[in-house]
Design a protein around this motif. Sequence first.
Motif, mmCIF file in Angstrom:
data_model
loop_
_atom_site.group_PDB
_atom_site.id
_atom_site.type_symbol
_atom_site.label_atom_id
_atom_site.label_comp_id
_atom_site.label_asym_id
_atom_site.label_seq_id
_atom_site.Cartn_x
_atom_site.Cartn_y
_atom_site.Cartn_z
ATOM 1 N N TRP A 1 -36.085 15.503 4.683
ATOM 2 C CA TRP A 1 -37.024 14.754 3.844
ATOM 3 C C TRP A 1 -36.304 13.964 2.762
ATOM 4 N N LEU A 2 -35.237 14.517 2.210
ATOM 5 C CA LEU A 2 -34.475 13.800 1.191
ATOM 6 C C LEU A 2 -33.829 12.552 1.798
ATOM 7 N N GLN A 3 -33.263 12.698 2.979
ATOM 8 C CA GLN A 3 -32.662 11.545 3.658
ATOM 9 C C GLN A 3 -33.720 10.487 3.964
ATOM 10 N N LEU A 4 -34.913 10.914 4.381
ATOM 11 C CA LEU A 4 -35.990 9.954 4.623
ATOM 12 C C LEU A 4 -36.310 9.167 3.359
ATOM 13 N N THR A 5 -36.308 9.858 2.218
ATOM 14 C CA THR A 5 -36.547 9.191 0.945
ATOM 15 C C THR A 5 -35.440 8.187 0.654
ATOM 16 N N GLN A 6 -34.207 8.587 0.870
ATOM 17 C CA GLN A 6 -33.064 7.709 0.612
ATOM 18 C C GLN A 6 -33.065 6.501 1.541
#
Length: 120
Positions: free
Chosen positions: A71-76
């Motif tokens: 999810w963090l990578q999706l945000t980035q």
Amino acid sequence: MSTITTDIHWDIPGTYVFDLVLSQQGYAINKMCNSLKSQASRDEFLADSEAYMARYGLTEEQKQAIRDRDWLQLTQLGGNLFFFLKLAATLGYGLYQIGADMRGESYESFMQTRHVPGAV
């Protein structure tokens, strides 16, 4: 007439501001996630997520973030929480699970910091 500025630098460590640049970068992710509003689309995604992601033109990096439930990578990569919550719900993840994952914590540890009555 207003001018859109894209050269703003945010000095907030660990924060990813959903600005014009990120929204353009994440357009395919967000469009695909928004499509998961219907049960038919969710069923189609679950049946063949690779074909579904390809239909929306996701990059390999975006696809891998989805495969990894990162999810963090999706945000980035420009994913907007309000859109990728549809993906998360399709995959059986809730908001608190996403928050824990993004902070690198277990769900139980994360919930201890939330002060939610009746939580773990």
